[in-house]
Design a protein around this motif. Structure first.
Motif, PDB file in Angstrom:
ATOM      1  N   TRP A 208       0.832  -1.205   0.000  1.00 53.24           N
ATOM      2  CA  TRP A 208       0.000   0.000   0.000  1.00 53.24           C
ATOM      3  C   TRP A 208       0.868   1.257   0.000  1.00 53.24           C
ATOM      4  CZ3 TRP A 208      -3.760   3.296  -0.475  1.00 53.24           C
ATOM      5  CH2 TRP A 208      -3.728   4.483   0.271  1.00 53.24           C
ATOM      6  N   VAL A 209       1.849   1.313   0.879  1.00 53.64           N
ATOM      7  CA  VAL A 209       2.718   2.485   0.980  1.00 53.64           C
ATOM      8  C   VAL A 209       3.460   2.719  -0.333  1.00 53.64           C
ATOM      9  CG1 VAL A 209       4.744   3.458   2.140  1.00 53.64           C
ATOM     10  CG2 VAL A 209       2.996   2.262   3.476  1.00 53.64           C
ATOM     11  N   ASP A 210       4.008   1.641  -0.888  1.00 53.41           N
ATOM     12  CA  ASP A 210       4.783   1.772  -2.127  1.00 53.41           C
ATOM     13  C   ASP A 210       3.931   2.277  -3.278  1.00 53.41           C
ATOM     14  OD1 ASP A 210       6.967   0.834  -0.743  1.00 53.41           O
ATOM     15  OD2 ASP A 210       6.769  -1.234  -1.463  1.00 53.41           O
ATOM     16  N   THR A 211       2.746   1.716  -3.436  1.00 50.92           N
ATOM     17  CA  THR A 211       1.905   2.105  -4.579  1.00 50.92           C
ATOM     18  C   THR A 211       1.236   3.455  -4.364  1.00 50.92           C
ATOM     19  OG1 THR A 211      -0.004   0.851  -3.729  1.00 50.92           O
ATOM     20  CG2 THR A 211       1.495  -0.284  -5.240  1.00 50.92           C
ATOM     21  N   ALA A 212       1.006   3.836  -3.095  1.00 49.13           N
ATOM     22  CA  ALA A 212       0.427   5.152  -2.827  1.00 49.13           C
ATOM     23  C   ALA A 212       1.370   6.256  -3.285  1.00 49.13           C
ATOM     24  CB  ALA A 212       0.116   5.297  -1.332  1.00 49.13           C
ATOM     25  N   LYS A 213       2.671   6.043  -3.121  1.00 50.53           N
ATOM     26  CA  LYS A 213       3.652   7.020  -3.596  1.00 50.53           C
ATOM     27  C   LYS A 213       3.576   7.177  -5.114  1.00 50.53           C
ATOM     28  CE  LYS A 213       6.930   6.080   0.168  1.00 50.53           C
ATOM     29  NZ  LYS A 213       8.257   5.521   0.520  1.00 50.53           N
ATOM     30  N   GLU A 214       3.429   6.054  -5.799  1.00 46.99           N
ATOM     31  CA  GLU A 214       3.302   6.102  -7.262  1.00 46.99           C
ATOM     32  C   GLU A 214       2.005   6.800  -7.668  1.00 46.99           C
ATOM     33  OE1 GLU A 214       3.477   2.035  -8.410  1.00 46.99           O
ATOM     34  OE2 GLU A 214       5.472   1.700  -7.563  1.00 46.99           O
ATOM     35  N   ASP A 215       0.908   6.465  -6.964  1.00 50.78           N
ATOM     36  CA  ASP A 215      -0.389   7.075  -7.276  1.00 50.78           C
ATOM     37  C   ASP A 215      -0.331   8.596  -7.142  1.00 50.78           C
ATOM     38  OD1 ASP A 215      -1.439   4.554  -7.644  1.00 50.78           O
ATOM     39  OD2 ASP A 215      -2.452   4.466  -5.698  1.00 50.78           O
ATOM     40  N   LEU A 216       0.360   9.070  -6.121  1.00 48.61           N
ATOM     41  CA  LEU A 216       0.434  10.516  -5.881  1.00 48.61           C
ATOM     42  C   LEU A 216       1.087  11.235  -7.054  1.00 48.61           C
ATOM     43  CD1 LEU A 216       0.047  12.931  -3.943  1.00 48.61           C
ATOM     44  CD2 LEU A 216       2.354  12.461  -3.086  1.00 48.61           C
ATOM     45  N   GLN A 217       2.169  10.708  -7.549  1.00 47.49           N
ATOM     46  CA  GLN A 217       2.861  11.353  -8.655  1.00 47.49           C
ATOM     47  C   GLN A 217       2.001  11.391  -9.911  1.00 47.49           C
ATOM     48  OE1 GLN A 217       5.637  13.062  -8.051  1.00 47.49           O
ATOM     49  NE2 GLN A 217       5.283  12.337  -5.956  1.00 47.49           N
ATOM     50  N   VAL A 218       1.304  10.288 -10.160  1.00 46.93           N
ATOM     51  CA  VAL A 218       0.476  10.213 -11.376  1.00 46.93           C
ATOM     52  C   VAL A 218      -0.722  11.149 -11.269  1.00 46.93           C
ATOM     53  CG1 VAL A 218      -0.896   8.703 -12.856  1.00 46.93           C
ATOM     54  CG2 VAL A 218       1.225   7.855 -11.843  1.00 46.93           C
ATOM     55  N   ILE A 219      -1.362  11.196 -10.088  1.00 47.22           N
ATOM     56  CA  ILE A 219      -2.559  12.033  -9.967  1.00 47.22           C
ATOM     57  C   ILE A 219      -2.194  13.517 -10.005  1.00 47.22           C
ATOM     58  CG2 ILE A 219      -2.749  12.312  -7.445  1.00 47.22           C
ATOM     59  CD1 ILE A 219      -5.749  11.668  -7.747  1.00 47.22           C
ATOM     60  N   LYS A 220      -1.035  13.888  -9.478  1.00 44.10           N
ATOM     61  CA  LYS A 220      -0.619  15.291  -9.558  1.00 44.10           C
ATOM     62  C   LYS A 220      -0.403  15.724 -11.004  1.00 44.10           C
ATOM     63  CE  LYS A 220       2.528  16.746  -6.638  1.00 44.10           C
ATOM     64  NZ  LYS A 220       3.758  16.755  -5.787  1.00 44.10           N
ATOM     65  N   GLN A 221       0.161  14.837 -11.799  1.00 47.50           N
ATOM     66  CA  GLN A 221       0.337  15.163 -13.212  1.00 47.50           C
ATOM     67  C   GLN A 221      -1.011  15.245 -13.920  1.00 47.50           C
ATOM     68  OE1 GLN A 221       3.347  15.953 -14.835  1.00 47.50           O
ATOM     69  NE2 GLN A 221       1.782  16.688 -16.274  1.00 47.50           N
ATOM     70  N   ALA A 222      -1.927  14.348 -13.554  1.00 53.51           N
ATOM     71  CA  ALA A 222      -3.263  14.368 -14.159  1.00 53.51           C
ATOM     72  C   ALA A 222      -4.005  15.651 -13.796  1.00 53.51           C
ATOM     73  CB  ALA A 222      -4.054  13.145 -13.704  1.00 53.51           C
ATOM     74  N   ILE A 223      -3.851  16.125 -12.565  1.00 52.34           N
ATOM     75  CA  ILE A 223      -4.468  17.391 -12.161  1.00 52.34           C
ATOM     76  C   ILE A 223      -3.855  18.549 -12.942  1.00 52.34           C
ATOM     77  CG2 ILE A 223      -4.687  19.034 -10.250  1.00 52.34           C
ATOM     78  CD1 ILE A 223      -4.955  16.590  -8.385  1.00 52.34           C
ATOM     79  N   ALA A 224      -2.540  18.539 -13.092  1.00 52.86           N
ATOM     80  CA  ALA A 224      -1.869  19.590 -13.868  1.00 52.86           C
ATOM     81  C   ALA A 224      -2.360  19.600 -15.313  1.00 52.86           C
ATOM     82  CB  ALA A 224      -0.359  19.386 -13.825  1.00 52.86           C
ATOM     83  N   ASP A 225      -2.633  18.401 -15.844  1.00 54.47           N
ATOM     84  CA  ASP A 225      -3.128  18.268 -17.227  1.00 54.47           C
ATOM     85  C   ASP A 225      -4.634  18.442 -17.321  1.00 54.47           C
ATOM     86  OD1 ASP A 225      -0.520  17.693 -17.968  1.00 54.47           O
ATOM     87  OD2 ASP A 225      -0.823  15.517 -17.964  1.00 54.47           O
ATOM     88  N   ARG A 226      -5.295  18.539 -16.158  1.00 53.03           N
ATOM     89  CA  ARG A 226      -6.759  18.594 -16.084  1.00 53.03           C
ATOM     90  C   ARG A 226      -7.391  17.391 -16.795  1.00 53.03           C
ATOM     91  NH1 ARG A 226      -8.709  24.891 -15.572  1.00 53.03           N
ATOM     92  NH2 ARG A 226      -7.276  25.359 -13.854  1.00 53.03           N
ATOM     93  N   ASP A 227      -6.806  16.252 -16.550  1.00 51.05           N
ATOM     94  CA  ASP A 227      -7.274  14.986 -17.108  1.00 51.05           C
ATOM     95  C   ASP A 227      -8.193  14.328 -16.081  1.00 51.05           C
ATOM     96  OD1 ASP A 227      -7.665  12.406 -18.059  1.00 51.05           O
ATOM     97  OD2 ASP A 227      -5.561  12.103 -18.635  1.00 51.05           O
ATOM     98  N   PHE A 228      -9.486  14.653 -16.156  1.00 53.42           N
ATOM     99  CA  PHE A 228     -10.405  14.207 -15.118  1.00 53.42           C
ATOM    100  C   PHE A 228     -10.513  12.690 -15.046  1.00 53.42           C
ATOM    101  CE2 PHE A 228     -14.518  12.841 -13.549  1.00 53.42           C
ATOM    102  CZ  PHE A 228     -14.547  13.470 -12.323  1.00 53.42           C
ATOM    103  N   GLU A 229     -10.564  12.022 -16.179  1.00 52.56           N
ATOM    104  CA  GLU A 229     -10.719  10.569 -16.168  1.00 52.56           C
ATOM    105  C   GLU A 229      -9.547   9.903 -15.445  1.00 52.56           C
ATOM    106  OE1 GLU A 229     -13.510   9.205 -17.093  1.00 52.56           O
ATOM    107  OE2 GLU A 229     -14.262  11.147 -17.761  1.00 52.56           O
ATOM    108  N   GLN A 230      -8.351  10.395 -15.687  1.00 47.92           N
ATOM    109  CA  GLN A 230      -7.181   9.836 -15.012  1.00 47.92           C
ATOM    110  C   GLN A 230      -7.243  10.095 -13.510  1.00 47.92           C
ATOM    111  OE1 GLN A 230      -4.840   7.675 -15.473  1.00 47.92           O
ATOM    112  NE2 GLN A 230      -2.838   8.632 -15.844  1.00 47.92           N
TER     113      GLN A 230
END
Length: 341
Positions: A208-230
């Motif tokens: 959980w800890v390991d994948t949560a770190k990965e999820d955070l990076q991906v979702i921040k980029q998706a927010i920056a891109d305004r990619d709602f589906e992601q």
């Protein structure tokens, strides 16, 4: 008699990348960084009065004097602030909680964020919001994020001084959230208790800890891109992974109820039948939150009301950062609370 008074309002936040587990229980340092959306639908108003005539701290929640255990929590929290000014005057704390307490709707987040800002205002502390978030964290980890509006990241940091929150996006791009409040009663297992048990016993926890770190990076980029589906897909997957750790704890437990499962299935059915964007998440409680497009909320509510009572469906837009209230504002809040009660 001398008094120092501060009044503040803070809104709840719902984590999209969850905080679940502490590496330091005393300082409330998390195992992983997290990210949330502040909501305008739920909030706490708090008034703090430091009064030289008081001989002990007092804490009133929704007009009711709390027991010694709850007052002690508040006293210890106030001590953190008084260290800055080098003196300790007793205080009367009054909070009005416009969100069900201990139901998995982030009441502690808004409560301690409001208490933090009200206390700092009363004492005249010249601290940044980021610095205040390190103090709020000592009351409730998730309150760190409720000092800010929109999308907010809580950086796990390297220690107490830099484990703080900061805003990353104001969420003004057609973002909404629907709360399926299937049960707003107090939950049987407190978040802290469930969190500690999971960290100690779940064989899935490190994953959980390991994948949560990965999820955070991906979702921040998706927010920056305004990619709602992601953003939505990561939100749903991250939330389900968190709850998988409770099911794998020993002994296993869950915050879900039968109605939680029914609500989840309702979201899936409406999403598949309508093609609307709707992604689930759940915190440490039975209620289901649905990240969606604000422009599609009315249509989603119509669809969900075919499966759930409409009074259990609450819509929200992104909420603002915590802010200071006037005494007139406070009187208005008291009137609104009495009307709702």
């Amino acid at each position: 008699m001398s008094q120092k008074i501060g009044i503040a309002r803070a809104h709840t936040n719902i984590a999209l990348i969850k905080y679940w587990g502490k590496r330091d229980k005393q300082l409330f340092l998390p195992m992983n960084s997290s990210l949330s959306l502040t909501l305008d639908a739920f909030y706490t108003d708090t008034k703090v009065i430091f009064d030289s005539d008081l001989t002990a701290d007092e804490f009133y929640l929704n007009g009711i004097l709390q027991d010694s255990k709850e007052i002690l929590k508040i006293s210890r929290f106030l001590d953190l602030f008084c260290e800055y000014i080098g003196e300790r005057t007793f205080a009367r704390v009054e909070s009005l909680n416009f969100v069900p307490t201990a139901a998995g709707l982030a009441s502690s987040a808004s409560a301690f964020a409001a208490l933090t800002l009200a206390t700092a205002t009363a004492l005249g502390l010249n601290l940044s919001r980021e610095e205040l978030s390190t103090l709020a964290r000592r009351g409730s980890g998730s309150s760190t994020r409720s000092l800010f509006g929109g999308f907010v990241e809580w950086d796990m940091g390297t220690g107490s001084a830099d484990s703080m929150a900061h805003p990353i996006d104001d969420a003004d791009w057609d973002i909404g959230m629907i709360v399926l409040a299937v049960n707003t009663g107090q939950k049987k297992i407190a978040s802290r208790e469930g969190m500690d048990h999971t960290v100690a016993t779940s064989p899935f926890y490190q994953a959980w800890v390991d994948t949560a770190k990965e999820d955070l990076q991906v979702i921040k980029q998706a927010i920056a891109d305004r990619d709602f589906e992601q953003v939505g897909q990561i939100t749903e997957h991250n939330g389900m992974k968190m709850h998988a750790t409770t099911l794998s704890a020993n002994p296993p437990f869950t915050y879900w109820s039968a109605d939680s499962v029914l609500a989840q299935e309702a979201v899936r059915q409406v999403r598949e039948e309508s093609g609307l964007s709707a992604y689930m998440t759940m915190d440490a409680g039975p209620n289901v939150k649905v990240l969606c497009r604000a422009s599609q909320m009315a249509e989603l509510v119509d669809g969900l009301s075919q499966y759930l009572p409409k009074e259990k469906i609450i819509t929200s837009l992104p909420g603002p950062a915590a802010y200071v209230l006037t005494d007139e504002d406070w009187q208005g809040s008291q009137q609104v609370f009495e009307e709702r009660s």
